[in-house]
Design a protein around this motif. Sequence first.
Motif, PDB file in Angstrom:
ATOM      1  N   LEU A  89      29.015  87.251 -54.073  1.00 28.10           N
ATOM      2  CA  LEU A  89      28.991  88.747 -54.905  1.00 28.10           C
ATOM      3  C   LEU A  89      27.886  89.225 -54.822  1.00 28.10           C
ATOM      4  CD1 LEU A  89      31.789  87.469 -57.604  1.00 28.10           C
ATOM      5  CD2 LEU A  89      32.146  88.453 -55.328  1.00 28.10           C
ATOM      6  N   LEU A 113      32.347  97.594 -57.772  1.00 25.42           N
ATOM      7  CA  LEU A 113      31.899  96.691 -56.749  1.00 25.42           C
ATOM      8  C   LEU A 113      32.688  96.898 -55.477  1.00 25.42           C
ATOM      9  CD1 LEU A 113      29.895  94.362 -56.286  1.00 25.42           C
ATOM     10  CD2 LEU A 113      31.775  92.874 -56.836  1.00 25.42           C
ATOM     11  N   TYR A 138      32.650  85.666 -65.283  1.00 27.60           N
ATOM     12  CA  TYR A 138      33.141  87.075 -64.612  1.00 27.60           C
ATOM     13  C   TYR A 138      34.507  87.892 -65.242  1.00 27.60           C
ATOM     14  CZ  TYR A 138      30.191  85.993 -60.667  1.00 27.60           C
ATOM     15  OH  TYR A 138      28.910  85.749 -60.139  1.00 27.60           O
ATOM     16  N   VAL A 156      27.131  91.650 -51.727  1.00 24.16           N
ATOM     17  CA  VAL A 156      27.875  92.630 -52.041  1.00 24.16           C
ATOM     18  C   VAL A 156      27.078  93.729 -53.015  1.00 24.16           C
ATOM     19  CG1 VAL A 156      30.155  93.877 -52.609  1.00 24.16           C
ATOM     20  CG2 VAL A 156      30.147  91.821 -51.198  1.00 24.16           C
ATOM     21  N   MET A 193      39.581  85.364 -58.416  1.00 23.38           N
ATOM     22  CA  MET A 193      38.476  85.293 -57.663  1.00 23.38           C
ATOM     23  C   MET A 193      38.587  84.692 -56.482  1.00 23.38           C
ATOM     24  SD  MET A 193      35.080  85.173 -57.442  1.00 23.38           S
ATOM     25  CE  MET A 193      34.441  85.058 -59.290  1.00 23.38           C
ATOM     26  N   TYR A 205      29.991  81.146 -55.370  1.00 23.72           N
ATOM     27  CA  TYR A 205      30.533  82.433 -55.181  1.00 23.72           C
ATOM     28  C   TYR A 205      29.529  83.491 -55.685  1.00 23.72           C
ATOM     29  CZ  TYR A 205      32.321  80.967 -59.487  1.00 23.72           C
ATOM     30  OH  TYR A 205      32.491  80.173 -60.722  1.00 23.72           O
ATOM     31  N   ASP A 206      28.771  83.114 -56.632  1.00 21.79           N
ATOM     32  CA  ASP A 206      27.752  84.074 -57.149  1.00 21.79           C
ATOM     33  C   ASP A 206      26.882  84.670 -56.090  1.00 21.79           C
ATOM     34  OD1 ASP A 206      28.621  83.201 -59.588  1.00 21.79           O
ATOM     35  OD2 ASP A 206      26.615  81.852 -60.175  1.00 21.79           O
ATOM     36  N   SER A 249      26.036  86.591 -60.672  1.00 22.90           N
ATOM     37  CA  SER A 249      25.861  87.234 -59.379  1.00 22.90           C
ATOM     38  C   SER A 249      24.467  88.407 -59.623  1.00 22.90           C
ATOM     39  CB  SER A 249      26.913  87.785 -58.673  1.00 22.90           C
ATOM     40  OG  SER A 249      27.255  89.013 -59.451  1.00 22.90           O
ATOM     41  N   LEU A 299      39.366  87.774 -54.327  1.00 24.51           N
ATOM     42  CA  LEU A 299      38.375  88.541 -54.088  1.00 24.51           C
ATOM     43  C   LEU A 299      37.472  88.163 -52.914  1.00 24.51           C
ATOM     44  CD1 LEU A 299      36.352  90.846 -54.787  1.00 24.51           C
ATOM     45  CD2 LEU A 299      35.343  89.384 -56.575  1.00 24.51           C
ATOM     46  N   LEU A 300      37.347  86.750 -53.025  1.00 23.39           N
ATOM     47  CA  LEU A 300      36.375  86.209 -51.850  1.00 23.39           C
ATOM     48  C   LEU A 300      37.186  86.162 -50.407  1.00 23.39           C
ATOM     49  CD1 LEU A 300      35.093  82.951 -53.789  1.00 23.39           C
ATOM     50  CD2 LEU A 300      34.177  85.003 -53.393  1.00 23.39           C
ATOM     51  N   LEU A 357      36.817  89.648 -49.298  1.00 21.29           N
ATOM     52  CA  LEU A 357      35.395  89.726 -48.553  1.00 21.29           C
ATOM     53  C   LEU A 357      35.105  89.251 -47.219  1.00 21.29           C
ATOM     54  CD1 LEU A 357      32.959  89.110 -51.701  1.00 21.29           C
ATOM     55  CD2 LEU A 357      33.428  91.521 -50.889  1.00 21.29           C
ATOM     56  N   ALA A 362      31.467  82.344 -49.602  1.00 19.54           N
ATOM     57  CA  ALA A 362      32.541  82.842 -50.141  1.00 19.54           C
ATOM     58  C   ALA A 362      33.700  81.948 -49.458  1.00 19.54           C
ATOM     59  CB  ALA A 362      32.973  84.397 -49.707  1.00 19.54           C
TER      60      ALA A 362
END
Length: 617
Positions: free
Chosen positions: A526, A586, A231, A529, A238, A522-523, A408, A241-242, A245, A461
């Motif tokens: 994401l 995103l 990514y 989303v 990462m 985590y793919d 993702s 970001l998770l 979310l 996540a």
Amino acid sequence: MKRRLALPLGLLFLVPALSSCGGSTPAPSVHAHAAERTMQEEADTLLAFYDPILLALYTESSRAAWVASTDVSDEHTGMRTGAETAFSAFAGNAEIIRRARQLLEHEDELSDVTVRQLRAMLEAAASAPMTNPELARARVAAESAQSARLDGFQFCLERRGDTCAQPVTTNDLDRVLHESTDLAERERAWRASKEVGPTLRDGLVDLQRLRNGVAREMGYEDFFQFQVSNYGMSTDEMMQLLARLVEQTRPLYAQLHCYTRHALAARYGVEEVPALIPAHWLGNRWGQSWPGLVADVDMDSYVENRDAEWMVRQAERFYVSMGFSELPESFYELSDLYPVPDGETRRKNAHASAWHVDLQSDVRSLMSVEPTWDWFTTTHHELGHIYYYISYTNPDVPPLLREGANRSYHEGIGDLIGLAASQPPYLREIGLLAEGEEINEIDWLLDSALTGPIVFLPWSAGVMSHFERDLYANELPADQLNTRWWEHVRRFQGIAPPSDRPAAGCDACTKTHINDDPAQYYDYALANVLVYQLHDHICRNILEQDPHACNYYESEEVGAFLRAIMAPGATRDWREVLREHTGQELTAEPMLEYYRPLMAFLEGENEGRDCSWPAGE
């Protein structure tokens, strides 16, 4: 099968010298003829040598893996190990690593597509770098053995001593968890689903060491960081970001959790509602989805009178209606789509998957389709992968870049079509929902949230990503596997096992991805989303329809939009692709907006209840 491996294996003898196609003279080093050849020409020469060998070895490796997954045996596991070792020996060749690194030192002299190919070359090498061949071979052998242990495990609902008195498939266990209201029966099925854990535990511990070893051989801190690099992000970026979310969706998840534990306590006749949901109360082995809670939305009833083949063919018709081509006949000839027939002793991998066997025209799927709602959406999802393969298999996308824009994206396209296949107008059009029959919007959203992203995000996540970060980045010790797993389950999902789990077990190992698709879960988070961002754009800007009742079926404009995203493969930066097609970075806002009508309903249902749960340490 071994005979088919002969030619690609023979080519391996050329690799250390990177011989020219015209003879045995070694190809010149990157800087040998700087005055005569540009860096771009040097890169083109390397890629022209690399690509045909890559395709040959990748194909043999994929075919061997297919056989090992569809007919589990020691012989087939050995074939798979041999083929993957051959592929890894080439992909991770030390000279190829050196050449690619040298060229990337001059990336400002190379085209963007060339730079992407060279980086993909190094990413492939990182799976088994031949700068340490013993380590690379050990990883390949360990992963093949681990897959065979999982694929070949005989699940058992009842044992008498060392004998299995009631062998079952994972579909059988899922059926109990979907349908039974007998808590004792449900607990037996749930425990049976975890029996494979101890069988896989030592293998996972070995893979932790080997995967970290090959990642470090390529200059990464650990295997988790290596996977996140797809990514263009660090591990910390990462995880942040998770965390964002999970935090964004936590208020709605907490309301769903509160609603669910009270509804299930009533269903099972339990007077004192627990703060943590017992794992065997839920209709999924890992609590990643909570089906069957909305009485007025019995999704299985819509497809129970259809047969399994209709499910797959209808998924194909969905794509064809949007202007995609019909699937090649070889897809149906070579795929393994349905459960193993009664009387056959063959065992197959129970997890649905899509395969791009030769990175060209050989596309297949491995499923065990039955007439259930889960399989209806799964068939649409898996064919999303298949049509993604077909879309980016074109002359503009070199073999190394026949992937999603990032990982993702592949899952996102599949999940997007799964969402589209759940929309009432589509169900009405194909005869699953009677004309004039309406579904209560709140019930529909509730069922969607319980079986979709709102319940799934804390699992994907949260639990999976944090556990695998701990496993690789923090080198989680073997005696802490089960303890840490259940700490994350409690914290993120608010779920507890029926009773204390043994420290010597490995409940995390029962999830296929931990073993054979590692450090990438985590793919899916994401992708969720991405799904709602794309869906919102399609519905509002292309179809001009309500995102809650939006019909892609027979819209060639939607098909063209999707193909424009899919066809470039990984030749372009995923952020650019998203901005170009949706006008946004995103964002989770479209997903939260989609479920906004549900929040007020749940707050009313849960009024007066304590909706918190003890998260533990």
